[in-house]
Design an enzyme around this catalytic site. Sequence first.
Site, PDB file in Angstrom:
ATOM      1  N   SER A   1       0.809  -1.177  -0.001  1.00  0.00           N
ATOM      2  CA  SER A   1       0.100   0.182   0.088  1.00  0.00           C
ATOM      3  C   SER A   1       0.826   1.481  -0.181  1.00  0.00           C
ATOM      4  CB  SER A   1      -0.892  -0.176   1.149  1.00  0.00           C
ATOM      5  OG  SER A   1      -2.099   0.383   1.044  1.00  0.00           O
ATOM      6  N   ARG A   2       0.220   2.087  -0.787  1.00  0.00           N
ATOM      7  CA  ARG A   2       1.473   3.392  -1.068  1.00  0.00           C
ATOM      8  C   ARG A   2       1.670   4.254   0.218  1.00  0.00           C
ATOM      9  NH1 ARG A   2      -2.062   6.444  -5.272  1.00  0.00           N
ATOM     10  NH2 ARG A   2      -3.534   5.925  -3.394  1.00  0.00           N
TER      11      ARG A   2
ATOM     12  N   LYS B   1     -14.808  -6.536  -5.271  1.00  0.00           N
ATOM     13  CA  LYS B   1     -15.657  -6.224  -6.126  1.00  0.00           C
ATOM     14  C   LYS B   1     -15.712  -4.775  -6.621  1.00  0.00           C
ATOM     15  CE  LYS B   1     -18.605  -3.950  -4.937  1.00  0.00           C
ATOM     16  NZ  LYS B   1     -18.574  -2.678  -4.157  1.00  0.00           N
TER      17      LYS B   1
ATOM     18  N   ASP C   1     -21.049   1.290  -7.517  1.00  0.00           N
ATOM     19  CA  ASP C   1     -20.135   0.479  -6.705  1.00  0.00           C
ATOM     20  C   ASP C   1     -21.145  -0.006  -5.489  1.00  0.00           C
ATOM     21  OD1 ASP C   1     -17.431   0.157  -5.318  1.00  0.00           O
ATOM     22  OD2 ASP C   1     -18.619   1.043  -3.828  1.00  0.00           O
TER      23      ASP C   1
END
Length: 307
Positions: free
Chosen positions: A35-36, A89, A167
Amino acid sequence: MARKLALVGIGKIARDQHVPALAGEPAFALAATASRNARLDGIEGFADLASLLDARPDIECVSLCTPPQFRYGDARRALEAGRHVMLEKPPGATLSEVDDLAGLAAARGLSLFATWHSRHAAAVAPCRHWLAKRRIERVEVIWKEDVRRWHPGQDWIWQAGGLGVFDPGINALSVLTAILPRAVHLAAADLMFPANRDTPIAADLRFSDPGGATITAAFDWRQEGPQSWDMRIVTDGGEAVLSEGGARLSVDGEERAAGPNREYPGLYARFAQLIEAGECDVDLSPMRHVADAFMLGRRVTVEPFDW
Ligand code: NAP
């Protein structure tokens, strides 16, 4: 022995659901993250997946929790490095990129799992079984929630490929496609786009059913007050209500099924089964309905949206 797994994209869903589900799943051991900006206490963290894959050949599985627009590159990288892959998803930004991943996984003999967490809600399977013996006359899907409450500050949902109200709406479509005894297809759609955004804030869909049922879905992100993730299904044998995102089923007002939220434990148990069996599970039917809505839908411009 537990397979070592890496989690990629440490944001809301990784922390809320993936980390606790993995803690209770003996088939996997959370071994590293990529993760950044984020890390998990006590777990080795990398800023990007490429470095993680180079440094940790012992990690067999990668679970991707990044937003859909930024997932394909990492998924392909993980498969090319010989790792099994689980996708949040929606499984990607386009149908073609997910097809490409499915082809690569099959060619390499790896498991690719495109997850639909809502299908693991407690009353979804009971609802499918109940409907299988009845003639469906009407289905009304009502998925209305407050975007400010559930997605605070998530700018990616408003950017192209972020799907907007689809979403959460795609969760409804994942349930709909799981409970209906046959495939349906989109017949019409109205998509409401805020004047200042790339993705819709609301959508009304109508489906064509070869079995003759009237099937509609209303998705709205402007819902304040009570939130609804419900389906009303009228059949020749009574009226079913599948509510709370699939957690509860009642028929003619009488409760038939309900249970605690075990969606993510269900996903990881299924991922473990797929790896064990050497199989993939990539069902794109919910995403195909969304793609059809963007292709067929009438575009309506509505009020600008600001957080
Ligand atoms: P989120 O809170 O925004 O987290 C996603 C993480 O991905 C970010 O924290 C970010 O971590 C990383 N990331 C990598 N590249 C990114 C980019 N270019 N832009 C933004 N973030 C980037 O999102 P989320 O709610 O966890 O949702 C992630 C996925 O899970 C979505 O597909 C969503 O549909 C699905 N999902 C979400 C929920 C929910 O309730 N939120 C429920 C079920 C499924 P770094 O900055 O550290 O890289």
